[in-house]
Write an enzyme that holds these catalytic residues in place. Sequence first.
Site, PDB file in Angstrom:
ATOM      1  N   SER A 147       1.175  -1.102  -0.341  1.00  8.25           N
ATOM      2  CA  SER A 147      -0.131   0.464   0.451  1.00  8.25           C
ATOM      3  C   SER A 147       0.655   0.901  -0.159  1.00  8.25           C
ATOM      4  O   SER A 147       1.800   1.120   0.728  1.00  8.25           O
ATOM      5  CB  SER A 147      -0.865   0.002   1.372  1.00  8.25           C
ATOM      6  OG  SER A 147      -1.608   1.303   1.539  1.00  8.25           O
ATOM      7  N   TYR A 160      -1.390  -1.668  10.932  1.00  4.31           N
ATOM      8  CA  TYR A 160      -1.932  -1.616   9.280  1.00  4.31           C
ATOM      9  C   TYR A 160      -0.297  -1.340   7.914  1.00  4.31           C
ATOM     10  O   TYR A 160      -0.005  -1.756   7.644  1.00  4.31           O
ATOM     11  CB  TYR A 160      -3.245  -0.807   8.979  1.00  4.31           C
ATOM     12  CG  TYR A 160      -2.997  -0.764   6.902  1.00  4.31           C
ATOM     13  CD1 TYR A 160      -3.590  -2.358   7.101  1.00  4.31           C
ATOM     14  CD2 TYR A 160      -2.762  -0.325   6.281  1.00  4.31           C
ATOM     15  CE1 TYR A 160      -4.000  -2.600   5.752  1.00  4.31           C
ATOM     16  CE2 TYR A 160      -3.247  -0.480   4.918  1.00  4.31           C
ATOM     17  CZ  TYR A 160      -3.870  -1.946   4.391  1.00  4.31           C
ATOM     18  OH  TYR A 160      -4.095  -1.857   3.299  1.00  4.31           O
TER      19      TYR A 160
HETATM   20  P1  NDP Z   1     -11.549  -5.526  -0.451  1.00  5.80           P
HETATM   21  O1  NDP Z   1     -12.791  -5.488   1.054  1.00  5.80           O
HETATM   22  O2  NDP Z   1     -12.541  -5.508  -1.063  1.00  5.80           O
HETATM   23  O3  NDP Z   1     -11.331  -6.955  -0.592  1.00  5.80           O
HETATM   24  C1  NDP Z   1     -10.484  -8.082   0.483  1.00  5.80           C
HETATM   25  C2  NDP Z   1      -9.840  -9.260  -0.375  1.00  5.80           C
HETATM   26  O4  NDP Z   1      -9.324  -9.953   1.064  1.00  5.80           O
HETATM   27  C3  NDP Z   1     -11.588  -9.529  -0.426  1.00  5.80           C
HETATM   28  O5  NDP Z   1     -11.726 -10.704  -1.078  1.00  5.80           O
HETATM   29  C4  NDP Z   1     -11.491 -10.884   1.620  1.00  5.80           C
HETATM   30  O6  NDP Z   1     -12.423 -11.900   0.963  1.00  5.80           O
HETATM   31  C5  NDP Z   1      -9.915 -10.818   1.755  1.00  5.80           C
HETATM   32  N1  NDP Z   1      -9.953 -11.475   2.480  1.00  5.80           N
HETATM   33  C6  NDP Z   1     -10.389 -10.753   3.875  1.00  5.80           C
HETATM   34  N2  NDP Z   1      -9.460 -11.503   4.885  1.00  5.80           N
HETATM   35  C7  NDP Z   1      -9.682 -12.911   4.383  1.00  5.80           C
HETATM   36  C8  NDP Z   1      -8.673 -14.038   4.959  1.00  5.80           C
HETATM   37  N3  NDP Z   1      -8.705 -14.153   6.665  1.00  5.80           N
HETATM   38  N4  NDP Z   1      -8.597 -15.276   3.860  1.00  5.80           N
HETATM   39  C9  NDP Z   1      -8.891 -14.981   2.608  1.00  5.80           C
HETATM   40  N5  NDP Z   1      -8.846 -14.162   2.154  1.00  5.80           N
HETATM   41  C10 NDP Z   1      -9.753 -12.338   2.538  1.00  5.80           C
HETATM   42  O7  NDP Z   1     -10.381  -4.337  -0.396  1.00  5.80           O
HETATM   43  P2  NDP Z   1      -9.673  -3.921  -1.102  1.00  5.80           P
HETATM   44  O8  NDP Z   1      -9.491  -4.705  -2.426  1.00  5.80           O
HETATM   45  O9  NDP Z   1      -9.284  -2.628  -1.659  1.00  5.80           O
HETATM   46  O10 NDP Z   1      -8.321  -4.783  -0.884  1.00  5.80           O
HETATM   47  C11 NDP Z   1      -6.898  -5.779  -1.734  1.00  5.80           C
HETATM   48  C12 NDP Z   1      -6.147  -5.340  -1.242  1.00  5.80           C
HETATM   49  O11 NDP Z   1      -5.535  -3.652  -1.567  1.00  5.80           O
HETATM   50  C13 NDP Z   1      -5.396  -5.118   0.632  1.00  5.80           C
HETATM   51  O12 NDP Z   1      -4.053  -6.096   0.223  1.00  5.80           O
HETATM   52  C14 NDP Z   1      -5.763  -4.419   0.530  1.00  5.80           C
HETATM   53  O13 NDP Z   1      -4.381  -4.338   1.928  1.00  5.80           O
HETATM   54  C15 NDP Z   1      -4.438  -3.554  -0.873  1.00  5.80           C
HETATM   55  N6  NDP Z   1      -5.063  -1.831  -0.519  1.00  5.80           N
HETATM   56  C16 NDP Z   1      -6.015  -1.387  -1.276  1.00  5.80           C
HETATM   57  C17 NDP Z   1      -5.879   0.182  -0.859  1.00  5.80           C
HETATM   58  C18 NDP Z   1      -7.309   0.646  -0.601  1.00  5.80           C
HETATM   59  O14 NDP Z   1      -7.618   1.692  -0.497  1.00  5.80           O
HETATM   60  N7  NDP Z   1      -8.757   0.100  -1.718  1.00  5.80           N
HETATM   61  C19 NDP Z   1      -5.253   0.991  -1.146  1.00  5.80           C
HETATM   62  C20 NDP Z   1      -4.167  -0.149  -0.665  1.00  5.80           C
HETATM   63  C21 NDP Z   1      -3.890  -1.033  -0.691  1.00  5.80           C
HETATM   64  P3  NDP Z   1     -13.290 -12.915   2.072  1.00  5.80           P
HETATM   65  O15 NDP Z   1     -13.778 -11.614   3.792  1.00  5.80           O
HETATM   66  O16 NDP Z   1     -14.202 -13.559   0.807  1.00  5.80           O
HETATM   67  O17 NDP Z   1     -12.727 -13.510   2.691  1.00  5.80           O
END
Ligand code: NDP
Length: 254
Positions: A147, A160
Site C-alpha cells: 500500500s 496496518y
Molecule cells: P476488499 O475489502 O474489497 O477486498 C479484500 C479481500 O481480502 C476480500 O476478497 C476478502 O475476501 C479478502 N480477505 C480478507 N480476509 C481474508 C482471509 N482471512 N482469508 C482470505 N481472504 C481474506 O478490499 P481491496 O480490494 O481494496 O483490498 C485488496 C488489497 O489491496 C488488500 O491487501 C488491501 O490492503 C490493498 N490495498 C487497498 C487499498 C484501497 O484503498 N482499497 C489501498 C492500498 C492497498 P473474504 O472476505 O471473502 O475472505
Amino acid sequence: MTAEFGSELDGQVAIVTGASSGIGEATAKSLAARGASVVLAARREDELDELAAQIEDEDGETLVVPTDITDDEDIDTVVETTTDEYGRIDILVNNAGVMPLTHIADADRETLQRTIDVNLTGLITLTHAVIPTMLEQESGHVVNLSSVVGRFLQSNSTHYNAAKAGVKMFGDSLRLDVASEGIRVATIEPGAVSTELLEHIPDEEIKEGVEGHVGTMQALQPDDIARAITFVVTQPEHVDINEVLIRPTDQVQP
Ligand code: NDP
C-alpha cells in the site's frame, strides 16, 4: 468483462487471493481475460462462485478454492488443489487484506493480530507454499499487494502500516533469494481505491475521517490496479517490474 480477451497469458495458471471483491476480483477477471486459468481464493464462497460464473460465461477458466489465508491447512489445500488440477503455478497474486484502522490505545489484541495475520503472515505462508513449484518450473511471478501506507505514514494505522511495510520488505528480500532462479517479484502500492476495504473500519469516527479524505479525490477503481498488475505479469521474461506505486492523480496525502 471490463478487459478484452487476448492470449498473452494462455497456458498460465494464476492464484489470486482475496478474489471475492475489489482489487482481487478485478485482477482475476483481467488475468482470465488474457488466457490464464485463475484460481479464486477467499473465504466467501458465494461471491467466488458468482465471479467464476461471470468469467466462465466469457470462456475464461477458473477454479474456486474457498480459503482463509490465516489457516495453514487452507493454504496447503489451495496450493495442492491448483497443482493437482493444472500441474503448475505461474502467477501468485497475494491480494487478501484487511484494514481495521484504530488508535493503538483503543485496539484489541485480536484486531492487531488479525491485521498482521491476514496482510503479512498469510502472504508469507502462501508464498512459502508456492515457491517450491515455481523453483521446479524455474519460472514464476509473485505479486504482493502492499500500500502507499507501506511507504508513507497515516494515523490510527500502526498495525496496518507495519503489515504493509512488512509486505514490501518481504517481497524485496524474496527477490534476492529467487531472482536468479527465474522467479519475478513485484510489490504493488495502491493509494485510495474504491472498494469494500473501508467498510470494516471498526471506529466510526476514524471511518468517517478516512471516507471524508477519500471523498476529496477521484479515487482509483479496482480495474485501475488490475490493469497495473496485468501489465506487470505480461512483460517479457527478462523484465522484472519490482515496484508500482499508484495513486489517484489528486491524492496528495499520504
Ligand atoms: P476488499 O475489502 O474489497 O477486498 C479484500 C479481500 O481480502 C476480500 O476478497 C476478502 O475476501 C479478502 N480477505 C480478507 N480476509 C481474508 C482471509 N482471512 N482469508 C482470505 N481472504 C481474506 O478490499 P481491496 O480490494 O481494496 O483490498 C485488496 C488489497 O489491496 C488488500 O491487501 C488491501 O490492503 C490493498 N490495498 C487497498 C487499498 C484501497 O484503498 N482499497 C489501498 C492500498 C492497498 P473474504 O472476505 O471473502 O475472505
